[in-house]
Enzyme design. Structure first.
Site, short mmCIF file in Angstrom:
data_model
loop_
_atom_site.label_atom_id
_atom_site.label_comp_id
_atom_site.label_asym_id
_atom_site.label_seq_id
_atom_site.Cartn_x
_atom_site.Cartn_y
_atom_site.Cartn_z
N GLU A 133 40.93 46.93 35.90
CA GLU A 133 39.88 46.10 36.50
C GLU A 133 38.91 45.63 35.42
O GLU A 133 38.89 46.16 34.30
CB GLU A 133 39.13 46.94 37.54
CG GLU A 133 40.00 47.44 38.68
CD GLU A 133 40.34 46.37 39.71
OE1 GLU A 133 40.25 45.16 39.40
OE2 GLU A 133 40.69 46.74 40.84
N ASN A 149 40.70 38.83 40.45
CA ASN A 149 39.56 39.01 39.52
C ASN A 149 40.04 39.10 38.07
O ASN A 149 39.28 39.52 37.19
CB ASN A 149 38.75 40.26 39.90
CG ASN A 149 39.58 41.53 39.82
OD1 ASN A 149 40.77 41.49 39.53
ND2 ASN A 149 38.95 42.66 40.06
#
Ligand code: GLP
Length: 240
Positions: free
Chosen positions: A142, A135
């Protein structure tokens, strides 16, 4: 960003390894930033092989790893400390006290602060070796992590939990948090070498290289770093 596409993972590892060895030979006190996961594995094998064959010494080298799972200590086989000891540190002549992996146990806020201080105290990271998550995460930063983040307690995304649970007995067993160097901590490294191979990395690599600089794809900030090399195989480079 300097992008090079190689034919095989072996060639990628060769290039990254050669640069690290050269840096350590030029400056025996090199500060290396290291990472875990599948991507740097071959690099570590090659560093060990070179150490054994050519005697490159790590006696005065200092290392900082990117991250560690919350709740795991170095005795846990899934911890990143265990990984680094097993796959690199035990096989070279580095001083164990010169190897730093964030601690995922004890007072986490203090751990984060002292980690940043320690990196500063030795003059910063000379070369940071990193991979990329599917991702677009770097370390455990993140999507949504602020670009100015320093070492902090990071919450793993559902995608990362799914991708990394192969190393654990089940998805329930994988810690959902980690102590991770922040995006700013990574950007502060003087030089960054990213290694990525396989088709699962094609999308995040394309976003990182050609997409907008956005916290939705943390690695995209590397476009702003003055000294980054990205070493890819054809699959990881396939969407460029
Ligand atoms: C983990 C690590 C990252 C690493 C990523 C990719 O989430 N925290 O530092 O880059 O996985 O791992 P792999 O190299 O196994 O694909």
């Amino acid at each position: 960003m300097n992008i090079t596409t190689y034919l095989t993972e072996e060639e990628i590892a060769n290039a990254a390894t050669a640069e690290i060895i050269e840096a350590v030979r030029r400056n025996p006190k090199t500060v290396l930033g290291l990472s875990t996961g599948n991507s740097p594995m071959r690099v570590y094998e090659m560093l060990i092989q070179d150490h054994k064959t050519n005697g490159t010494s790590y006696k005065d080298v200092i290392t900082f790893n990117l991250d560690e799972y919350v709740g795991l200590d170095g005795a846990s086989e899934q911890s990143y400390r265990y990984f680094m000891d097993k796959f690199l540190f035990k096989h070279i002549d580095i001083e164990p006290t010169n190897t730093h992996v964030p601690s995922g146990i004890g007072n986490l806020t203090e751990n984060c602060e002292s980690y940043e201080k320690l990196i500063k105290a030795v003059g910063g990271i000379d070369i940071q070796l990193i991979g990329i998550g599917t991702n677009g995460h770097i370390a455990f930063n993140e999507p949504g992590t602020p670009f100015d983040s320093k070492t902090h307690i990071a919450v793993l995304s559902i995608e990362t939990i799914a991708a990394n649970s192969k190393y654990f007995e089940s998805e329930e067993a994988i810690p959902k948090q980690a102590v991770s160097m922040g995006i700013q901590s990574i950007m502060d490294a003087k030089r960054i070498i990213m290694v990525a191979f396989g088709k699962s990395k094609a999308k995040p690599i394309a976003g990182m290289v050609n997409g907008p600089i956005t916290t939705a794809l943390p690695a995209s900030i590397l476009q702003k770093h003055p000294n980054v090399s990205v070493l890819l195989d054809k699959e990881a480079a396939s969407l460029l």
